[in-house]
Design a protein around this motif. Sequence first.
Motif, mmCIF file in Angstrom:
data_model
loop_
_atom_site.group_PDB
_atom_site.id
_atom_site.type_symbol
_atom_site.label_atom_id
_atom_site.label_comp_id
_atom_site.label_asym_id
_atom_site.label_seq_id
_atom_site.Cartn_x
_atom_site.Cartn_y
_atom_site.Cartn_z
ATOM 1 N N GLY A 1 37.515 79.790 52.192
ATOM 2 C CA GLY A 1 37.364 80.494 50.927
ATOM 3 C C GLY A 1 37.862 79.712 49.722
ATOM 4 N N LYS B 1 33.800 89.572 56.310
ATOM 5 C CA LYS B 1 35.156 90.021 55.956
ATOM 6 C C LYS B 1 35.092 91.453 55.413
ATOM 7 C CE LYS B 1 36.116 85.266 54.773
ATOM 8 N NZ LYS B 1 37.158 84.335 54.469
ATOM 9 N N GLU C 1 38.865 76.464 62.184
ATOM 10 C CA GLU C 1 38.841 76.806 60.760
ATOM 11 C C GLU C 1 40.156 76.381 60.098
ATOM 12 O OE1 GLU C 1 35.909 80.176 59.910
ATOM 13 O OE2 GLU C 1 37.759 81.126 60.540
HETATM 14 C C1 PEP Z 1 35.799 82.510 57.322
HETATM 15 O O1 PEP Z 1 36.310 83.472 56.783
HETATM 16 O O2 PEP Z 1 35.721 82.479 58.547
HETATM 17 C C2 PEP Z 1 35.279 81.421 56.496
HETATM 18 C C3 PEP Z 1 34.960 80.305 57.077
HETATM 19 O O3 PEP Z 1 35.182 81.652 55.125
HETATM 20 P P1 PEP Z 1 34.480 80.734 54.011
HETATM 21 O O4 PEP Z 1 33.178 80.227 54.598
HETATM 22 O O5 PEP Z 1 34.268 81.621 52.859
HETATM 23 O O6 PEP Z 1 35.401 79.595 53.743
#
Ligand code: PEP
Length: 249
Positions: A172, A12, A166
């Motif tokens: 996050g 990110k 996701e």
């Molecule tokens: C992402 O940003 O694709 C993600 C999965 O973040 P995190 O692992 O921090 O939840």
Amino acid sequence: MGRKFFVGGNFKMNGTIKSIKEIVHNLSTSKLDPDTEVVIAPPSLYLLLARGHLSPNIEVAAQNVFDKPHGAFTGEISVSQLKDSNITWTLLGHSERRTILREQDDFVATKTKAALDGGIGVILCCGESLEEREQGVTTDVVTRQLQAVNKTIGKDGWKNVVIAYEPIWAIGTGKVATTEQAQEVHAAIRKWISEAVSSEVAEQTRIIYGGSVNEKNCRELAKQTDVDGFLVGGASLKPEFVQIINAKA
Ligand code: PEP
């Protein structure tokens, strides 16, 4: 042939020259499962730095790419510029871009087509909000996002796409989907591909899970039949990323 396990690291908007060099050094000198494909996605400013310091068995992805080849598009990066820099993948459709930057399904789809046409692999993100999950429309949301892409790329395009499921509520937040929740949606996505594209494409396409994956939960998730890897945010910046990469070893 089985689907090769795939682990992506999404940095990110995090990192500095110093920290990215450290992460890359750690990855390049660690013992990584040779049966897992590894791709990291640093911020665009650091793509070349990462590529220059990484061992060749690890690939680099942009976090986004534009759908036009060149010209007056301030702030954007083209597919051919990624190619020119030996950046072989791009993330597209991440929920942070869909929600914060208001990217629509059709725009994600045209960018996916542009990337694939230009020879760049796409880690295509999809996923539902908590509200949508509670309304029972998770599969509808995810398949709508994927269908927009399917309309532009056709059957052959899918071979260079990795789908990242996701759930937005798990990104996050430290709230990982249970192994059953992840498997259920991954299986639904595979069924959808089988019906909307073909059973061969469904069998070959990697569907990876993203959302608070860490060194503690990765092994159980990796055992699920339809979980072919991970997209990792926060933990990809930490040494535990190596354990996640080796979740299947
Ligand atoms: C992402 O940003 O694709 C993600 C999965 O973040 P995190 O692992 O921090 O939840």
